[in-house]
Design a protein around this motif. Structure first.
Motif, PDB file in Angstrom:
ATOM      1  N   THR A   1     118.517 -93.802  50.809  1.00 14.78           N
ATOM      2  CA  THR A   1     118.204 -92.411  50.505  1.00 14.78           C
ATOM      3  C   THR A   1     116.899 -92.063  51.200  1.00 14.78           C
ATOM      4  N   PRO A   2     116.717 -90.803  51.522  1.00 15.43           N
ATOM      5  CA  PRO A   2     115.490 -90.415  52.218  1.00 15.43           C
ATOM      6  C   PRO A   2     114.255 -90.684  51.359  1.00 15.43           C
ATOM      7  N   ARG A   3     113.213 -91.134  52.003  1.00 16.77           N
ATOM      8  CA  ARG A   3     111.925 -91.310  51.317  1.00 16.77           C
ATOM      9  C   ARG A   3     111.237 -89.957  51.273  1.00 16.77           C
ATOM     10  N   LEU A   4     110.348 -89.809  50.325  1.00 17.79           N
ATOM     11  CA  LEU A   4     109.610 -88.556  50.199  1.00 17.79           C
ATOM     12  C   LEU A   4     108.892 -88.227  51.507  1.00 17.79           C
ATOM     13  N   ALA A   5     108.336 -89.232  52.161  1.00 14.75           N
ATOM     14  CA  ALA A   5     107.632 -89.002  53.429  1.00 14.75           C
ATOM     15  C   ALA A   5     108.564 -88.389  54.467  1.00 14.75           C
ATOM     16  N   ASP A   6     109.839 -88.789  54.454  1.00 15.26           N
ATOM     17  CA  ASP A   6     110.816 -88.213  55.381  1.00 15.26           C
ATOM     18  C   ASP A   6     110.998 -86.726  55.093  1.00 15.26           C
ATOM     19  N   CYS A   7     111.086 -86.373  53.813  1.00  9.66           N
ATOM     20  CA  CYS A   7     111.238 -84.963  53.431  1.00  9.66           C
ATOM     21  C   CYS A   7     110.011 -84.161  53.863  1.00  9.66           C
ATOM     22  N   LEU A   8     108.828 -84.747  53.638  1.00 11.97           N
ATOM     23  CA  LEU A   8     107.589 -84.026  53.927  1.00 11.97           C
ATOM     24  C   LEU A   8     107.327 -83.871  55.419  1.00 11.97           C
ATOM     25  N   ASP A   9     108.013 -84.658  56.245  1.00 12.97           N
ATOM     26  CA  ASP A   9     107.884 -84.472  57.695  1.00 12.97           C
ATOM     27  C   ASP A   9     108.260 -83.041  58.085  1.00 12.97           C
ATOM     28  N   CYS A  10     109.238 -82.483  57.395  1.00 14.64           N
ATOM     29  CA  CYS A  10     109.675 -81.111  57.684  1.00 14.64           C
ATOM     30  C   CYS A  10     109.182 -80.111  56.640  1.00 14.64           C
ATOM     31  N   HIS A  11     109.002 -80.564  55.437  1.00 13.94           N
ATOM     32  CA  HIS A  11     108.691 -79.651  54.339  1.00 13.94           C
ATOM     33  C   HIS A  11     107.207 -79.579  54.006  1.00 13.94           C
ATOM     34  N   GLU A  12     106.373 -79.595  55.001  1.00 21.44           N
ATOM     35  CA  GLU A  12     104.952 -79.309  54.792  1.00 21.44           C
ATOM     36  C   GLU A  12     104.832 -77.802  54.713  1.00 21.44           C
ATOM     37  N   GLY A  13     104.517 -77.279  53.558  1.00 23.16           N
ATOM     38  CA  GLY A  13     104.452 -75.829  53.394  1.00 23.16           C
ATOM     39  C   GLY A  13     105.818 -75.262  53.057  1.00 23.16           C
ATOM     40  N   ALA A  14     105.831 -74.008  52.663  1.00 26.31           N
ATOM     41  CA  ALA A  14     107.068 -73.355  52.227  1.00 26.31           C
ATOM     42  C   ALA A  14     107.980 -73.036  53.407  1.00 26.31           C
ATOM     43  N   GLN A  15     109.253 -73.287  53.206  1.00 24.46           N
ATOM     44  CA  GLN A  15     110.269 -72.921  54.191  1.00 24.46           C
ATOM     45  C   GLN A  15     111.351 -72.061  53.576  1.00 24.46           C
ATOM     46  N   ALA A  16     111.539 -72.192  52.272  1.00 22.58           N
ATOM     47  CA  ALA A  16     112.611 -71.469  51.595  1.00 22.58           C
ATOM     48  C   ALA A  16     112.329 -69.973  51.587  1.00 22.58           C
ATOM     49  N   THR A  17     113.402 -69.197  51.659  1.00 23.38           N
ATOM     50  CA  THR A  17     113.259 -67.743  51.631  1.00 23.38           C
ATOM     51  C   THR A  17     113.742 -67.151  50.310  1.00 23.38           C
ATOM     52  N   SER A  18     114.543 -67.892  49.557  1.00 22.89           N
ATOM     53  CA  SER A  18     115.063 -67.384  48.290  1.00 22.89           C
ATOM     54  C   SER A  18     114.228 -67.918  47.128  1.00 22.89           C
ATOM     55  N   PRO A  19     114.218 -67.212  46.006  1.00 29.78           N
ATOM     56  CA  PRO A  19     113.496 -67.715  44.827  1.00 29.78           C
ATOM     57  C   PRO A  19     114.014 -69.088  44.381  1.00 29.78           C
ATOM     58  N   GLU A  20     115.335 -69.281  44.444  1.00 30.38           N
ATOM     59  CA  GLU A  20     115.911 -70.570  44.048  1.00 30.38           C
ATOM     60  C   GLU A  20     115.446 -71.682  44.995  1.00 30.38           C
ATOM     61  N   GLY A  21     115.421 -71.376  46.278  1.00 34.97           N
ATOM     62  CA  GLY A  21     114.951 -72.359  47.255  1.00 34.97           C
ATOM     63  C   GLY A  21     113.491 -72.709  47.055  1.00 34.97           C
ATOM     64  N   ARG A  22     112.671 -71.700  46.749  1.00 39.65           N
ATOM     65  CA  ARG A  22     111.243 -71.958  46.498  1.00 39.65           C
ATOM     66  C   ARG A  22     111.059 -72.829  45.259  1.00 39.65           C
ATOM     67  N   LYS A  23     111.926 -72.616  44.256  1.00 42.38           N
ATOM     68  CA  LYS A  23     111.871 -73.440  43.037  1.00 42.38           C
ATOM     69  C   LYS A  23     112.163 -74.906  43.373  1.00 42.38           C
ATOM     70  N   GLU A  24     113.136 -75.137  44.243  1.00 43.91           N
ATOM     71  CA  GLU A  24     113.478 -76.512  44.629  1.00 43.91           C
ATOM     72  C   GLU A  24     112.359 -77.130  45.465  1.00 43.91           C
ATOM     73  N   GLU A  25     111.758 -76.343  46.359  1.00 46.11           N
ATOM     74  CA  GLU A  25     110.626 -76.848  47.147  1.00 46.11           C
ATOM     75  C   GLU A  25     109.443 -77.199  46.250  1.00 46.11           C
ATOM     76  N   ALA A  26     109.259 -76.442  45.167  1.00 51.19           N
ATOM     77  CA  ALA A  26     108.172 -76.738  44.220  1.00 51.19           C
ATOM     78  C   ALA A  26     108.385 -78.101  43.575  1.00 51.19           C
ATOM     79  N   LYS A  27     109.638 -78.465  43.336  1.00 50.15           N
ATOM     80  CA  LYS A  27     109.932 -79.795  42.786  1.00 50.15           C
ATOM     81  C   LYS A  27     109.524 -80.871  43.791  1.00 50.15           C
ATOM     82  N   LEU A  28     109.808 -80.637  45.057  1.00 52.16           N
ATOM     83  CA  LEU A  28     109.418 -81.586  46.101  1.00 52.16           C
ATOM     84  C   LEU A  28     107.898 -81.713  46.150  1.00 52.16           C
TER      85      LEU A  28
END
Length: 148
Positions: free
Chosen positions: A40-67
């Motif tokens: 499974t992906p490591r958190l560091a792998d996720c953060l390679d792309c997910h530094e800062g907000a990328q989501a445009t929907s409220p639901e997506g922003r909620k999921e990014e907040a969990k990350l």
């Protein structure tokens, strides 16, 4: 593995569809190219792309907040595994993905089209299915090639 058709509670709603548009499976499952398990992906792998907000929907922003919360806590995302082979079965992702060039969808079905992790594998990985694929590709049919 979870019993019944109920979807296991995943820590983050994950869309393979959105991620598959931007990268190949081994971008997140890097071990698939070099090891037996894809992992499974490591958190560091996720953060390679997910530094800062990328989501445009409220639901997506909620999921990014969990990350972000996992990153702040310096913990890994506790993904719930949905696939498993019998303990006596040996399967090498490296042998299939890197050496034999088998597409991920051959065994995992249309996972790249899903917007949430499924409750169960999308393809039944039966011995009959594996033997048929091995026969079509001229791969080993010897029992000890896959069973230990």
């Amino acid at each position: 593995l979870p019993a019944g058709p109920r979807r296991p509670e995943q820590p983050i709603r994950f869309s393979h569809r959105l991620h598959a548009r931007a990268m190949k499976c081994v971008g997140c499952h890097a071990q698939a190219a070099t090891g037996a398990a894809a992992g499974t992906p490591r958190l560091a792998d996720c953060l390679d792309c997910h530094e800062g907000a990328q989501a445009t929907s409220p639901e997506g922003r909620k999921e990014e907040a969990k990350l972000d919360a996992y990153a702040t806590a310096k913990g890994e995302v506790p993904w719930v595994r949905i696939t498993a082979l019998a303990p006596h079965t040996f399967f090498s992702h490296r042998r299939h993905v890197t050496l034999a060039k088998v597409e991920c969808a051959t065994c995992h079905g249309p996972i790249a089209e899903t917007d949430a992790l499924p409750a169960r594998p999308l393809v039944d990985l039966t011995m009959t299915r594996c033997m048929s694929c091995h026969g079509q590709r001229g791969a080993a049919l010897d029992c000890l090639a896959c069973h230990r």
